[in-house]
Design a protein around this motif. Structure first.
Motif, PDB file in Angstrom:
ATOM      1  N   GLN A  63      49.566  29.371  34.227  1.00  0.00           N
ATOM      2  CA  GLN A  63      49.261  27.980  33.892  1.00  0.00           C
ATOM      3  C   GLN A  63      50.516  27.405  33.257  1.00  0.00           C
ATOM      4  O   GLN A  63      50.752  27.581  32.067  1.00  0.00           O
ATOM      5  N   GLY A  64      51.310  26.757  34.085  1.00  0.00           N
ATOM      6  CA  GLY A  64      52.598  26.263  33.593  1.00  0.00           C
ATOM      7  C   GLY A  64      53.484  27.431  33.228  1.00  0.00           C
ATOM      8  O   GLY A  64      53.707  28.320  34.028  1.00  0.00           O
ATOM      9  N   ARG A  65      53.960  27.432  31.991  1.00  0.00           N
ATOM     10  CA  ARG A  65      54.829  28.521  31.538  1.00  0.00           C
ATOM     11  C   ARG A  65      54.047  29.701  30.979  1.00  0.00           C
ATOM     12  O   ARG A  65      54.624  30.740  30.693  1.00  0.00           O
ATOM     13  N   GLU A  66      52.762  29.534  30.807  1.00  0.00           N
ATOM     14  CA  GLU A  66      51.941  30.594  30.229  1.00  0.00           C
ATOM     15  C   GLU A  66      51.248  31.408  31.308  1.00  0.00           C
ATOM     16  O   GLU A  66      50.974  30.909  32.397  1.00  0.00           O
ATOM     17  N   VAL A  67      50.963  32.644  30.964  1.00  0.00           N
ATOM     18  CA  VAL A  67      50.184  33.521  31.840  1.00  0.00           C
ATOM     19  C   VAL A  67      48.900  33.869  31.109  1.00  0.00           C
ATOM     20  O   VAL A  67      48.925  34.387  29.994  1.00  0.00           O
ATOM     21  N   LEU A  68      47.783  33.547  31.737  1.00  0.00           N
ATOM     22  CA  LEU A  68      46.474  33.894  31.184  1.00  0.00           C
ATOM     23  C   LEU A  68      46.001  35.197  31.814  1.00  0.00           C
ATOM     24  O   LEU A  68      46.114  35.392  33.028  1.00  0.00           O
ATOM     25  N   TYR A  69      45.464  36.066  30.993  1.00  0.00           N
ATOM     26  CA  TYR A  69      44.907  37.338  31.457  1.00  0.00           C
ATOM     27  C   TYR A  69      43.398  37.287  31.316  1.00  0.00           C
ATOM     28  O   TYR A  69      42.878  36.800  30.317  1.00  0.00           O
ATOM     29  N   SER A  70      42.707  37.789  32.315  1.00  0.00           N
ATOM     30  CA  SER A  70      41.249  37.871  32.257  1.00  0.00           C
ATOM     31  C   SER A  70      40.807  39.268  32.691  1.00  0.00           C
ATOM     32  O   SER A  70      41.488  39.927  33.481  1.00  0.00           O
ATOM     33  N   ALA A  71      39.684  39.700  32.154  1.00  0.00           N
ATOM     34  CA  ALA A  71      39.159  41.034  32.460  1.00  0.00           C
ATOM     35  C   ALA A  71      38.578  41.072  33.865  1.00  0.00           C
ATOM     36  O   ALA A  71      37.959  40.112  34.324  1.00  0.00           O
ATOM     37  N   GLN A  72      38.782  42.182  34.531  1.00  0.00           N
ATOM     38  CA  GLN A  72      38.192  42.447  35.843  1.00  0.00           C
ATOM     39  C   GLN A  72      37.336  43.704  35.711  1.00  0.00           C
ATOM     40  O   GLN A  72      37.865  44.788  35.491  1.00  0.00           O
ATOM     41  N   VAL A  73      36.034  43.555  35.830  1.00  0.00           N
ATOM     42  CA  VAL A  73      35.134  44.682  35.577  1.00  0.00           C
ATOM     43  C   VAL A  73      34.813  45.507  36.824  1.00  0.00           C
ATOM     44  O   VAL A  73      34.225  46.583  36.710  1.00  0.00           O
ATOM     45  N   ALA A  74      35.197  45.053  37.997  1.00  0.00           N
ATOM     46  CA  ALA A  74      34.864  45.782  39.230  1.00  0.00           C
ATOM     47  C   ALA A  74      35.309  47.245  39.201  1.00  0.00           C
ATOM     48  O   ALA A  74      34.542  48.124  39.627  1.00  0.00           O
ATOM     49  N   PRO A  75      36.518  47.559  38.704  1.00  0.00           N
ATOM     50  CA  PRO A  75      36.903  48.974  38.670  1.00  0.00           C
ATOM     51  C   PRO A  75      35.972  49.835  37.813  1.00  0.00           C
ATOM     52  O   PRO A  75      35.820  51.026  38.074  1.00  0.00           O
ATOM     53  N   LEU A  76      35.335  49.237  36.818  1.00  0.00           N
ATOM     54  CA  LEU A  76      34.397  50.003  35.988  1.00  0.00           C
ATOM     55  C   LEU A  76      33.176  50.415  36.799  1.00  0.00           C
ATOM     56  O   LEU A  76      32.642  51.507  36.602  1.00  0.00           O
ATOM     57  N   GLY A  77      32.746  49.552  37.718  1.00  0.00           N
ATOM     58  CA  GLY A  77      31.627  49.897  38.590  1.00  0.00           C
ATOM     59  C   GLY A  77      31.966  51.083  39.482  1.00  0.00           C
ATOM     60  O   GLY A  77      31.127  51.968  39.696  1.00  0.00           O
ATOM     61  N   GLU A  78      33.192  51.100  39.978  1.00  0.00           N
ATOM     62  CA  GLU A  78      33.621  52.225  40.804  1.00  0.00           C
ATOM     63  C   GLU A  78      33.650  53.514  39.989  1.00  0.00           C
ATOM     64  O   GLU A  78      33.231  54.570  40.470  1.00  0.00           O
ATOM     65  N   ILE A  79      34.118  53.436  38.752  1.00  0.00           N
ATOM     66  CA  ILE A  79      34.168  54.611  37.884  1.00  0.00           C
ATOM     67  C   ILE A  79      32.762  55.096  37.570  1.00  0.00           C
ATOM     68  O   ILE A  79      32.492  56.300  37.557  1.00  0.00           O
ATOM     69  N   THR A  80      31.846  54.171  37.345  1.00  0.00           N
ATOM     70  CA  THR A  80      30.460  54.537  37.059  1.00  0.00           C
ATOM     71  C   THR A  80      29.861  55.303  38.242  1.00  0.00           C
ATOM     72  O   THR A  80      29.209  56.334  38.056  1.00  0.00           O
ATOM     73  N   GLY A  81      30.102  54.804  39.445  1.00  0.00           N
ATOM     74  CA  GLY A  81      29.622  55.498  40.637  1.00  0.00           C
ATOM     75  C   GLY A  81      30.209  56.895  40.760  1.00  0.00           C
ATOM     76  O   GLY A  81      29.507  57.858  41.091  1.00  0.00           O
ATOM     77  N   TRP A  82      31.491  57.018  40.466  1.00  0.00           N
ATOM     78  CA  TRP A  82      32.160  58.319  40.515  1.00  0.00           C
ATOM     79  C   TRP A  82      31.553  59.267  39.482  1.00  0.00           C
ATOM     80  O   TRP A  82      31.267  60.429  39.784  1.00  0.00           O
ATOM     81  N   MET A  83      31.336  58.780  38.250  1.00  0.00           N
ATOM     82  CA  MET A  83      30.754  59.612  37.195  1.00  0.00           C
ATOM     83  C   MET A  83      29.339  60.056  37.549  1.00  0.00           C
ATOM     84  O   MET A  83      28.964  61.195  37.283  1.00  0.00           O
TER      85      MET A  83
END
Length: 102
Positions: A63-83
């Motif tokens: 966003q202009g000169r700034e970078v916003l970071y947001s959480a992505q939870v999809a990889p947690l679902g994959e880990i849950t399935g693996w566990m």
């Protein structure tokens, strides 16, 4: 299933977990905002965000000169399935072992 190692390694660090939890509960933030909320430097936050990004746990948006970071939870679902699969495999092994003594 993708390799769970990057996600597990990224979340093994307490600071990275705190960053991820903050982004997941309170929404997107810049590295500077995160550094002001946590007891680490902006440079350290940037390195932690890099690890989370490499594991697919954060998304970057400019966003202009700034970078916003947001959480992505999809990889947690994959880990849950693996566990769950690992747990099921062990349950089956233990049942076979128990049955061999009956």
């Amino acid at each position: 299933m993708t390799d769970p190692q990057p996600v597990l390694a990224a979340l093994a660090d307490p600071t990275r977990r705190a960053v991820f939890e903050r982004l997941n509960t309170e929404g997107p933030a810049t590295a500077s905002q995160l550094a002001s909320e946590l007891p680490v430097s902006r440079q350290a936050i940037s390195k932690h965000l890099g690890q989370l990004d490499a594991a697919g746990l954060v998304d970057r948006t400019s966003q202009g000169r700034e970078v916003l970071y947001s959480a992505q939870v999809a990889p947690l679902g994959e880990i849950t399935g693996w566990m769950e699969q690992v747990g099921s495999d062990w349950d089956n092994r233990l049942q076979r072992l128990k049955n061999s003594f009956d």
